[in-house]
Scaffold this motif. Sequence first.
Motif, PDB file in Angstrom:
ATOM      1  N   THR A  24       0.833  -1.200   0.000  1.00  0.00           N
ATOM      2  CA  THR A  24       0.000   0.000   0.000  1.00  0.00           C
ATOM      3  C   THR A  24       0.866   1.246   0.000  1.00  0.00           C
ATOM      4  OG1 THR A  24      -1.701  -1.197   1.225  1.00  0.00           O
ATOM      5  CG2 THR A  24      -1.873   1.186   1.203  1.00  0.00           C
ATOM      6  N   GLN A  25       1.920   1.245   0.800  1.00  0.00           N
ATOM      7  CA  GLN A  25       2.833   2.387   0.850  1.00  0.00           C
ATOM      8  C   GLN A  25       3.510   2.606  -0.503  1.00  0.00           C
ATOM      9  OE1 GLN A  25       3.053   4.550   3.409  1.00  0.00           O
ATOM     10  NE2 GLN A  25       4.243   5.767   1.970  1.00  0.00           N
ATOM     11  N   ASP A  26       3.920   1.523  -1.155  1.00  0.00           N
ATOM     12  CA  ASP A  26       4.532   1.643  -2.489  1.00  0.00           C
ATOM     13  C   ASP A  26       3.541   2.225  -3.490  1.00  0.00           C
ATOM     14  OD1 ASP A  26       6.921   0.668  -1.568  1.00  0.00           O
ATOM     15  OD2 ASP A  26       6.730  -1.301  -2.536  1.00  0.00           O
ATOM     16  N   ALA A  27       2.284   1.774  -3.406  1.00  0.00           N
ATOM     17  CA  ALA A  27       1.258   2.307  -4.314  1.00  0.00           C
ATOM     18  C   ALA A  27       1.053   3.796  -4.071  1.00  0.00           C
ATOM     19  CB  ALA A  27      -0.057   1.549  -4.124  1.00  0.00           C
ATOM     20  N   LEU A  28       1.037   4.218  -2.813  1.00  0.00           N
ATOM     21  CA  LEU A  28       0.880   5.641  -2.507  1.00  0.00           C
ATOM     22  C   LEU A  28       2.070   6.455  -3.016  1.00  0.00           C
ATOM     23  CD1 LEU A  28      -0.628   5.443   1.086  1.00  0.00           C
ATOM     24  CD2 LEU A  28      -1.805   6.094  -1.017  1.00  0.00           C
ATOM     25  N   THR A  29       3.262   5.891  -2.923  1.00  0.00           N
ATOM     26  CA  THR A  29       4.455   6.566  -3.433  1.00  0.00           C
ATOM     27  C   THR A  29       4.359   6.769  -4.939  1.00  0.00           C
ATOM     28  OG1 THR A  29       5.780   5.582  -1.687  1.00  0.00           O
ATOM     29  CG2 THR A  29       6.976   6.443  -3.578  1.00  0.00           C
ATOM     30  N   VAL A  30       3.924   5.745  -5.645  1.00  0.00           N
ATOM     31  CA  VAL A  30       3.755   5.848  -7.099  1.00  0.00           C
ATOM     32  C   VAL A  30       2.697   6.897  -7.431  1.00  0.00           C
ATOM     33  CG1 VAL A  30       2.940   4.612  -9.150  1.00  0.00           C
ATOM     34  CG2 VAL A  30       4.552   3.517  -7.597  1.00  0.00           C
ATOM     35  N   ASN A  32       2.003   9.538  -5.852  1.00  0.00           N
ATOM     36  CA  ASN A  32       2.570  10.874  -5.667  1.00  0.00           C
ATOM     37  C   ASN A  32       3.435  11.283  -6.851  1.00  0.00           C
ATOM     38  OD1 ASN A  32       1.386  11.451  -3.199  1.00  0.00           O
ATOM     39  ND2 ASN A  32       3.032  10.473  -2.049  1.00  0.00           N
ATOM     40  N   ASP A  33       4.081  10.308  -7.497  1.00  0.00           N
ATOM     41  CA  ASP A  33       4.976  10.590  -8.617  1.00  0.00           C
ATOM     42  C   ASP A  33       4.242  10.709  -9.952  1.00  0.00           C
ATOM     43  OD1 ASP A  33       7.020  10.464  -6.784  1.00  0.00           O
ATOM     44  OD2 ASP A  33       7.592   8.410  -7.305  1.00  0.00           O
ATOM     45  N   VAL A  34       3.136  10.041 -10.087  1.00  0.00           N
ATOM     46  CA  VAL A  34       2.386  10.017 -11.344  1.00  0.00           C
ATOM     47  C   VAL A  34       1.183  10.953 -11.209  1.00  0.00           C
ATOM     48  CG1 VAL A  34       1.068   8.534 -12.903  1.00  0.00           C
ATOM     49  CG2 VAL A  34       3.075   7.634 -11.764  1.00  0.00           C
ATOM     50  N   PRO A  35       0.955  11.810 -12.207  1.00  0.00           N
ATOM     51  CA  PRO A  35      -0.206  12.704 -12.125  1.00  0.00           C
ATOM     52  C   PRO A  35      -1.509  11.905 -12.275  1.00  0.00           C
ATOM     53  CG  PRO A  35       0.922  12.982 -14.224  1.00  0.00           C
ATOM     54  CD  PRO A  35       1.734  12.036 -13.412  1.00  0.00           C
ATOM     55  N   PHE A  36      -2.059  11.559 -11.148  1.00  0.00           N
ATOM     56  CA  PHE A  36      -3.250  10.717 -11.108  1.00  0.00           C
ATOM     57  C   PHE A  36      -4.161  11.266 -10.026  1.00  0.00           C
ATOM     58  CE2 PHE A  36      -5.536   6.952  -9.547  1.00  0.00           C
ATOM     59  CZ  PHE A  36      -6.042   6.472 -10.741  1.00  0.00           C
ATOM     60  N   SER A  37      -5.419  11.364 -10.298  1.00  0.00           N
ATOM     61  CA  SER A  37      -6.337  11.976  -9.343  1.00  0.00           C
ATOM     62  C   SER A  37      -7.269  10.929  -8.739  1.00  0.00           C
ATOM     63  CB  SER A  37      -7.158  13.054 -10.054  1.00  0.00           C
ATOM     64  OG  SER A  37      -8.099  13.601  -9.182  1.00  0.00           O
ATOM     65  N   ILE A  38      -7.307  10.891  -7.433  1.00  0.00           N
ATOM     66  CA  ILE A  38      -8.236  10.021  -6.711  1.00  0.00           C
ATOM     67  C   ILE A  38      -9.303  10.924  -6.116  1.00  0.00           C
ATOM     68  CG2 ILE A  38      -8.493   8.480  -4.742  1.00  0.00           C
ATOM     69  CD1 ILE A  38      -5.644   7.596  -5.144  1.00  0.00           C
ATOM     70  N   PRO A  39     -10.582  10.570  -6.298  1.00  0.00           N
ATOM     71  CA  PRO A  39     -11.636  11.392  -5.708  1.00  0.00           C
ATOM     72  C   PRO A  39     -11.447  11.519  -4.191  1.00  0.00           C
ATOM     73  CG  PRO A  39     -12.564   9.720  -7.157  1.00  0.00           C
ATOM     74  CD  PRO A  39     -11.104   9.421  -7.021  1.00  0.00           C
ATOM     75  N   PRO A  40     -11.683  12.703  -3.632  1.00  0.00           N
ATOM     76  CA  PRO A  40     -11.453  12.921  -2.194  1.00  0.00           C
ATOM     77  C   PRO A  40     -12.186  11.931  -1.291  1.00  0.00           C
ATOM     78  CG  PRO A  40     -11.916  14.997  -3.295  1.00  0.00           C
ATOM     79  CD  PRO A  40     -12.124  13.909  -4.306  1.00  0.00           C
ATOM     80  N   TYR A  41     -13.429  11.591  -1.628  1.00  0.00           N
ATOM     81  CA  TYR A  41     -14.188  10.671  -0.781  1.00  0.00           C
ATOM     82  C   TYR A  41     -13.526   9.287  -0.767  1.00  0.00           C
ATOM     83  CZ  TYR A  41     -16.161   8.840  -5.130  1.00  0.00           C
ATOM     84  OH  TYR A  41     -16.321   8.290  -6.371  1.00  0.00           O
ATOM     85  N   PHE A  42     -12.927   8.893  -1.880  1.00  0.00           N
ATOM     86  CA  PHE A  42     -12.256   7.601  -1.960  1.00  0.00           C
ATOM     87  C   PHE A  42     -10.988   7.606  -1.113  1.00  0.00           C
ATOM     88  CE2 PHE A  42      -9.653   4.319  -4.012  1.00  0.00           C
ATOM     89  CZ  PHE A  42     -10.560   3.268  -4.030  1.00  0.00           C
ATOM     90  N   ALA A  43     -10.230   8.693  -1.185  1.00  0.00           N
ATOM     91  CA  ALA A  43      -9.004   8.808  -0.391  1.00  0.00           C
ATOM     92  C   ALA A  43      -9.321   8.814   1.100  1.00  0.00           C
ATOM     93  CB  ALA A  43      -8.250  10.083  -0.776  1.00  0.00           C
ATOM     94  N   ILE A  44     -10.370   9.515   1.493  1.00  0.00           N
ATOM     95  CA  ILE A  44     -10.761   9.570   2.905  1.00  0.00           C
ATOM     96  C   ILE A  44     -11.227   8.193   3.377  1.00  0.00           C
ATOM     97  CG2 ILE A  44     -12.487  10.517   4.496  1.00  0.00           C
ATOM     98  CD1 ILE A  44     -12.256  13.159   2.877  1.00  0.00           C
TER      99      ILE A  44
END
Length: 160
Positions: A24-30, A32-44
């Motif tokens: 999960t941490q590796d996915a979050l790192t990627v 941050n590096d790739v311009p990709f948008s996650i909807p705020p409700y999904f991130a929360i």
Amino acid sequence: EERKKMYGMEESVSSQVGGFQAMTQDALTVLNDVPFSIPPYFAILGRAIVTLEGIALTGNEDYGIIMETYPFIARKLLSENRPEIQQALQEVLFSVGDSSSPGLKLNRLLALLNNASGTVGTKEGAAFVDLDAVPEDGLSLGDGLKLLLSDNAESVRKLL
């Protein structure tokens, strides 16, 4: 198998949980590096789930959020009538492109019915659900048929 080795998820349940957190941490790192948008409700929602799992792990190091939520997911698969749920159910229950045993995977249907009733089958020491494991202390034939014929299994009946 290669991913399990890479994240040290081969031995115990706690190593699998730790490996899942590292993945999960590796996915979050990627992300941050790739311009990709996650909807705020999904991130929360994701952050809340990870936090709750962390709290649960402090009280019980064998806790696995996937194992605890799978009966709910199995009930949703059995009852929802949306096309994407039907597609997922079809992929779980039927062999597609498998010439060795085409058609319905009866073990998976039995396991899914047991999972929906709250009895989840796993392999020894596993942190994930075994879709083919039918628990020995699971549903009786009569209870399984009642569940299959109930309104709670409308989706699977349509597929069958």
